[in-house]
Design a protein around this motif. Structure first.
Motif, PDB file in Angstrom:
ATOM      1  N   ASP A 231      -8.750  14.684  -4.982  1.00 42.26           N
ATOM      2  CA  ASP A 231      -8.574  13.784  -3.667  1.00 42.26           C
ATOM      3  C   ASP A 231      -6.913  13.830  -3.779  1.00 42.26           C
ATOM      4  N   ALA A 232      -6.199  14.978  -3.932  1.00 41.91           N
ATOM      5  CA  ALA A 232      -4.797  14.902  -3.740  1.00 41.91           C
ATOM      6  C   ALA A 232      -4.260  14.393  -2.253  1.00 41.91           C
ATOM      7  N   LYS A 233      -5.158  15.013  -1.244  1.00 39.07           N
ATOM      8  CA  LYS A 233      -4.583  14.680   0.272  1.00 39.07           C
ATOM      9  C   LYS A 233      -4.577  13.224   0.335  1.00 39.07           C
ATOM     10  N   GLN A 234      -5.542  12.459  -0.107  1.00 34.70           N
ATOM     11  CA  GLN A 234      -5.602  11.036   0.096  1.00 34.70           C
ATOM     12  C   GLN A 234      -4.848  10.039  -0.695  1.00 34.70           C
ATOM     13  N   GLN A 235      -3.995  10.502  -1.552  1.00 34.45           N
ATOM     14  CA  GLN A 235      -3.785   9.482  -2.548  1.00 34.45           C
ATOM     15  C   GLN A 235      -2.046   9.507  -2.225  1.00 34.45           C
ATOM     16  N   ILE A 236      -1.524   8.157  -2.198  1.00 33.96           N
ATOM     17  CA  ILE A 236      -0.346   7.656  -2.017  1.00 33.96           C
ATOM     18  C   ILE A 236       0.597   7.296  -3.270  1.00 33.96           C
ATOM     19  N   THR A 237       1.727   7.463  -3.285  1.00 31.90           N
ATOM     20  CA  THR A 237       2.438   6.774  -4.540  1.00 31.90           C
ATOM     21  C   THR A 237       2.401   5.346  -4.133  1.00 31.90           C
ATOM     22  N   PRO A 238       2.733   4.667  -5.480  1.00 33.30           N
ATOM     23  CA  PRO A 238       2.998   3.292  -5.248  1.00 33.30           C
ATOM     24  C   PRO A 238       3.872   2.735  -4.379  1.00 33.30           C
ATOM     25  N   GLU A 239       5.114   3.362  -4.276  1.00 30.47           N
ATOM     26  CA  GLU A 239       6.161   3.143  -3.098  1.00 30.47           C
ATOM     27  C   GLU A 239       5.268   3.277  -1.628  1.00 30.47           C
ATOM     28  N   GLU A 240       4.806   4.177  -1.424  1.00 26.59           N
ATOM     29  CA  GLU A 240       4.066   4.341  -0.361  1.00 26.59           C
ATOM     30  C   GLU A 240       3.052   3.187   0.170  1.00 26.59           C
ATOM     31  N   LEU A 241       2.267   2.792  -1.104  1.00 26.78           N
ATOM     32  CA  LEU A 241       1.182   1.691  -1.028  1.00 26.78           C
ATOM     33  C   LEU A 241       2.056   0.349  -0.581  1.00 26.78           C
ATOM     34  N   ALA A 242       3.217   0.173  -1.363  1.00 19.74           N
ATOM     35  CA  ALA A 242       3.816  -1.118  -0.820  1.00 19.74           C
ATOM     36  C   ALA A 242       4.119  -1.154   0.507  1.00 19.74           C
ATOM     37  N   THR A 243       4.597  -0.103   1.045  1.00 17.84           N
ATOM     38  CA  THR A 243       5.076   0.177   2.396  1.00 17.84           C
ATOM     39  C   THR A 243       4.046   0.011   3.385  1.00 17.84           C
ATOM     40  N   LEU A 244       2.915   0.426   2.902  1.00 18.86           N
ATOM     41  CA  LEU A 244       1.630   0.565   3.855  1.00 18.86           C
ATOM     42  C   LEU A 244       1.096  -0.994   3.740  1.00 18.86           C
ATOM     43  N   LEU A 245       1.097  -1.593   2.750  1.00 15.04           N
ATOM     44  CA  LEU A 245       0.570  -3.035   2.630  1.00 15.04           C
ATOM     45  C   LEU A 245       1.260  -3.934   3.675  1.00 15.04           C
ATOM     46  N   ASN A 246       2.854  -3.702   3.515  1.00 15.82           N
ATOM     47  CA  ASN A 246       3.887  -4.547   4.389  1.00 15.82           C
ATOM     48  C   ASN A 246       3.464  -4.191   5.962  1.00 15.82           C
ATOM     49  N   SER A 247       3.127  -2.938   6.076  1.00 14.66           N
ATOM     50  CA  SER A 247       2.932  -2.716   7.527  1.00 14.66           C
ATOM     51  C   SER A 247       1.651  -3.481   8.185  1.00 14.66           C
ATOM     52  N   LEU A 248       0.956  -4.006   7.280  1.00 18.92           N
ATOM     53  CA  LEU A 248      -0.539  -4.417   7.748  1.00 18.92           C
ATOM     54  C   LEU A 248      -0.419  -5.794   8.212  1.00 18.92           C
TER      55      LEU A 248
END
Ligand code: PEP
Ligand code: MN
Length: 347
Positions: A231-248
């Motif tokens: 599932d390489a295409k759908q995984q994100i780095t922990p940093e990207e995860l934090a940014t994603l959560l902040n944008s929600l």
């Protein structure tokens, strides 16, 4: 992220280094952005569609995951599909498991797991079955309830369907919402990673889920997503995860039934609009093909009898309500004009 539940971690356990590095980065990035991780996930035994695919590191990963628990204080959760997986979890001090979408379709296996887990104090997360059958999902949850499991969560990860959807699995939001109506006290989480199949849709899907009143998210995160063995295409780095959560936008939990209903209807409209726009894109690509055929065969660009047929189809099939007649006529005129415009480029 308020009282929302967050589960994150890699699709699969690959190596000790990968697990510890991912967990460490999650700890730092989530801490810095004021988020909390409720469970660290990793698939140890992966139910892959094809035998040649990476199956997870297996039993030896249990020691690595114990380390994640002790080093970072995360509660770890693992997918289990056999009683022996549950035994291995208990031995490693892992007390949370999830039942995967391919397992939930099999009542014999689910019952066996429920019997094995009885009285052992596990948290059990039940993913939706891979086919859109709510009874299988409800039935699995009931098997664990009947086995006395008190900590049960449900996870919506999309359904396998043969369609034109841009997502890897169709969300069919009506099903998890119906589940929530049946089991209002069971936290319902969304796994946008498996629905999307591609990290570019994670934000959109996560926000829809939160708008529907889901109680949290399970998102796949890997320290080096491009090197992930599954599932390489759908995984994100922990940093990207934090940014994603902040944008929600995490809405306050819904309190009144009217508010819930309104939010549900609005999100259904968003979902329908999404489908309409995808259908339009598909219709336009067919218009292009017709344009090429007309041009290659010297056929006239405008064929009025064909347009009349389209109008008739719309009026006869469904939109008979006279309140819509004027709207539909204007809409078809516009659709026709823009199709002709498109086909002119082949003329
Ligand atoms: C997973 O979460 O990695 C997984 C395999 O889950 P699912 O059963 O939803 O495919
Ligand atoms: Mn996965």
């Amino acid at each position: 992220m308020s009282d929302s539940i967050l589960i994150a971690g890699p699709c699969a356990a690959e190596s000790e280094e990968q697990l510890l590095a991912t967990a460490g980065q999650l700890a730092v990035n989530l801490e810095l952005s004021g988020q909390k991780l409720d469970f660290f996930r990793a698939g140890v035994w992966k139910p892959r569609s094809q035998p040649k695919e990476f199956k997870g590191a297996g039993k030896k990963a249990m020691g690595w995951l114990s380390k994640v628990q002790t080093m970072y204080g995360f509660r770890v959760c693992v997918e289990v599909a056999k009683p022996e997986h549950i035994d291995a979890c208990e031995k490693a001090g892992i007390k949370a498991v999830w039942i995967g979408s391919r397992t939930v379709v099999n009542p014999f296996v689910v019952q066996e797991l429920a019997d094995s887990i009885r009285g052992r104090g596990f948290t059990v997360m039940v993913k939706n079955p891979i086919i859109p059958d709510i009874k299988l999902w409800i039935g699995s949850i009931e098997r664990f309830m009947n086995a006395g499991v008190s900590n049960i969560l449900a996870i919506h990860r999309g359904f396998a369907q043969q369609n034109e959807n841009v997502f890897r699995y169709s969300p069919i939001w009506e099903i998890p919402i119906e589940l929530k109506v049946n089991f209002p006290d069971i936290p319902l989480l969304c796994d946008p990673s498996h629905i999307a199949g591609d990290k570019k849709y994670l934000r959109q899907l996560s926000q829809i889920a939160l708008d529907f009143g889901f109680n949290g998210l399970m998102i796949e995160s890997h320290y080096k997503p491009q090197e992930a063995l599954s599932d390489a295409k759908q995984q994100i780095t922990p940093e990207e995860l934090a940014t994603l959560l902040n944008s929600l936008t995490f809405k306050s939990s819904i309190t009144s039934p009217v508010e819930y209903d309104l939010r549900k209807q609005r999100t259904l409209i968003t979902h329908i609009d999404d489908q309409i726009s995808q259908l339009f894109a598909k219709r336009m690509s067919i218009v292009d093909i017709i344009g090429k055929i007309k041009s290659e065969n010297n056929l006239p660009l405008v064929q009025p009898q064909q347009f009349n047929k389209v109008v008739k189809t719309y009026i006869e099939n469904g939109l008979r309500d006279e309140n819509y007649t004027e709207f539909i006529q204007k809409f078809l005129e516009l659709l026709h004009q823009s199709s002709i415009q498109r086909q002119k480029k082949y003329d």
